[in-house]
Design a protein around this motif. Structure first.
Motif, PDB file in Angstrom:
ATOM      1  N   ASP A   1       0.798  -1.099   0.136  1.00  0.00           N
ATOM      2  CA  ASP A   1      -0.160   0.075  -0.091  1.00  0.00           C
ATOM      3  C   ASP A   1       0.996   1.271   0.010  1.00  0.00           C
ATOM      4  O   ASP A   1       0.473   2.206  -0.653  1.00  0.00           O
ATOM      5  CB  ASP A   1      -0.808   0.053   1.226  1.00  0.00           C
ATOM      6  CG  ASP A   1      -1.940  -0.840   0.938  1.00  0.00           C
ATOM      7  OD1 ASP A   1      -2.111  -1.712  -0.055  1.00  0.00           O
ATOM      8  OD2 ASP A   1      -2.880  -1.193   2.172  1.00  0.00           O
TER       9      ASP A   1
ATOM     10  N   LYS B   1       0.422   3.876  -3.116  1.00  0.00           N
ATOM     11  CA  LYS B   1      -0.704   4.803  -3.042  1.00  0.00           C
ATOM     12  C   LYS B   1      -0.290   6.018  -3.766  1.00  0.00           C
ATOM     13  O   LYS B   1       0.861   6.294  -4.289  1.00  0.00           O
ATOM     14  CB  LYS B   1      -0.702   5.196  -1.545  1.00  0.00           C
ATOM     15  CG  LYS B   1       0.347   6.166  -1.005  1.00  0.00           C
ATOM     16  CD  LYS B   1       0.084   6.733   0.632  1.00  0.00           C
ATOM     17  CE  LYS B   1       0.966   7.670   0.774  1.00  0.00           C
ATOM     18  NZ  LYS B   1       1.335   7.638   2.289  1.00  0.00           N
TER      19      LYS B   1
ATOM     20  N   GLU C   1      -7.332   2.931   7.678  1.00  0.00           N
ATOM     21  CA  GLU C   1      -6.322   2.056   7.301  1.00  0.00           C
ATOM     22  C   GLU C   1      -6.163   0.996   7.989  1.00  0.00           C
ATOM     23  O   GLU C   1      -5.873  -0.388   7.233  1.00  0.00           O
ATOM     24  CB  GLU C   1      -5.118   3.046   7.323  1.00  0.00           C
ATOM     25  CG  GLU C   1      -3.947   2.764   6.021  1.00  0.00           C
ATOM     26  CD  GLU C   1      -2.869   3.506   6.130  1.00  0.00           C
ATOM     27  OE1 GLU C   1      -1.731   3.070   5.887  1.00  0.00           O
ATOM     28  OE2 GLU C   1      -2.734   4.679   6.518  1.00  0.00           O
TER      29      GLU C   1
END
Lengths: 252, 179, 179
Positions: free
Chosen positions: B77, B81, C22
């Motif tokens: 991630d 991102k 998250e």
């Protein structure tokens, strides 16, 4: 109130030699030095000292003077009302007085809280984990990274650089002009209210309007304290000021 | 505070292996007490997400092995991102003005760039080198991969390179006037 | 592995603030479960060397405030701890009254706060977000870094926080006075 006023006078010197960050800072320190609470009475008490302070400051930058003078105009209103209870205030004027009191209270509150901040800052720090030194980078641009995206980035950076030259905003200039109007208007109304003229005493026409008002308020204060007596023969004629011991008071 | 908690904090802050004798020195107690505290800490951490790892005379805190999948996902991630406006701006400053210190980037952007720079580093878009004029700080510069990805063989090929340089330099000069 | 341990591992690995959403995404459970796990984690860490810090929708792990001195000895760099009068006043407004606009800060301080705000942004002590009610202005709020420097794990731990909030709400009742 007279006693408070005299007490304030004795604090004058220390105040004059201090440097203030802004008008609220100055006003609050005047009030706190007199050990007063924030209300219309204490504001009326410190009005003269406040105005005297800003009159004595010669090298204020224009934008800062405007901030100081704007507050001065409200103080003059408060003081006029306290000396002349019959003076009618418009709802706007009334609101400006309430707003000043509220701002000053907030200012005082935040200033007191700021002592907690200064005292605690950096004393007991909660540290996060030191970032790892041996992470192997993996080349991972995002989907739309390109030269034009970079160019857009640098344009946005340049656009947001702070401008070096501080131009006096138009709003500030307008505020100063409106203060002039406030002063003029107030002078007329006070004169009418007492049905007299104080031309000679205050040097009207020769002095700054703010000084005229201050002189007038000073004279009223002296009348209240019994130091002088005033008389006037007919409406709008000059006032005669009489006193056994001090003669005509000299205010600048 | 108890000694095992103290040691936990020190190891957490350090984030990597520490010599036991360093722990002894920092906590100001004897070896035996530190050894006991380490046993206690290991015990307390046994059911938690962080483990105490020991190799010879070194100890370290680490995530427990069962977590490897989810941490792999987290790392993915971080790498994928969107760079966003902050990323594009910071990358642009490193490209146009690099090698550049974090303090200079912060000053130009008017905000703190610590976290975004950390992300750019792990993504291999910028790299840091030691600063020859100041041992305590680093200089950030674009990676070779970034330049070749953007298709530029030299920095001067960036759009309006000259004018941007001038404006940034002018701004940096004003800084020294102010201080 | 239990959810609170999982979250602990994620926060440990990340080493900086993480958004709660998250954590929700990575752990594959719903918001409520994550919130409960965070409470549990906070509870478990309460006597440890590591604390759970929270600010709005973000959480992070940090060393206990009592470890401050000993960790500072470990650091090579000197930390800037000077705020100045203007800095402390502005931070007080941002902390107790935030998120606030620059206009509100100016209104309370009676002076222009542009420079001091820029300085605090660069130091990473405040952050600015776009103002949902006015596109042209920003809202300023405290950062996790600021809480760290004050040694508090959440904003409610500020001295007199509750009473000040009550008083401010009383002021806000005649909000129309503020321009």
């Amino acid at each position: 109130r007279v006693a408070l006023y005299k007490k304030m006078k004795s604090q004058e010197y220390t105040v004059k030699t201090q440097v203030f960050e802004g008008p609220l800072d100055l006003l609050l320190s005047l009030i706190e030095k007199g050990k007063l609470f924030i209300n219309d009475i204490s504001l009326a008490c410190v009005a003269d000292d406040y105005i005297e302070y800003i009159n004595k400051q010669e090298d204020f930058p224009m934008s800062r003077t405007a901030d100081f003078i704007l507050i001065a105009s409200t103080l003059v209103l408060i003081k006029s009302k306290s000396l002349l209870p019959t003076l009618d205030l418009s709802s706007e004027e009334q609101e400006s007085i309430e707003t000043l009191e509220k701002r000053l209270k907030l200012h005082q509150m935040m200033k007191e809280l700021s002592f907690h901040i200064s005292k605690n800052f950096g004393k007991k720090i909660m540290f996060t984990k030191t970032p790892s030194k041996n992470i192997t980078p993996v080349f991972s641009p995002d989907g739309d990274l390109s030269v034009s995206k970079i160019a857009e980035g640098i344009r946005s950076v340049l656009l947001n650089l702070p401008k070096k030259v501080a131009v006096i905003p138009k709003k500030v200039v307008e505020k100063v002009i409106s203060l002039e109007e406030v002063m003029e208007n107030l002078a007329k109304r006070i004169t009418k209210n007492l049905k007299m003229s104080f031309k000679e005493f205050s040097g009207i026409g020769k002095e700054e309007k703010v000084n005229v008002i201050v002189s007038f308020l000073a004279m009223l204060e002296l009348v209240k304290q019994g130091a002088i007596s005033v008389s006037q023969d007919e409406h709008f004629s000059d006032i005669t000021i009489e006193s056994d011991n001090i003669g005509i008071p000299k205010y600048d | 505070m108890k000694l095992d908690s103290k040691i936990e904090a020190l190891l957490f802050y350090k984030g990597e292996a520490m010599k036991i004798k360093e722990l002894v020195k920092l906590s100001g107690v004897d070896d035996g007490s530190v050894e006991n505290a380490l046993l206690e800490l290991k015990e307390k951490l046994s059911e938690r997400g962080i483990w105490l790892m020991r190799k010879e005379d070194e100890v370290q805190l680490a995530t427990s092995p069962d977590m490897s999948d989810i941490i792999e996902q987290m790392r993915k991630d971080e790498l994928t991102k969107d760079l966003g406006k902050a990323g594009a701006e910071t990358l642009a400053i490193v490209l146009y003005k690099g090698p550049v210190t974090r303090a200079e980037i912060d000053y130009i952007r008017g905000v703190n760039s610590t976290f975004i720079l950390r992300n750019l580093l792990i993504r291999g878009l910028v790299e840091k080198i030691s600063n020859p004029t100041d041992q305590r700080s680093f200089l950030y510069k674009p990676t070779m991969e970034l330049l070749s990805f953007l298709g530029i063989s030299s920095i001067e090929q960036l759009p309006e390179f000259g004018t941007v340089q001038d404006e940034l330099n002018k701004f940096a000069e004003n800084k020294s006037d102010e201080e």
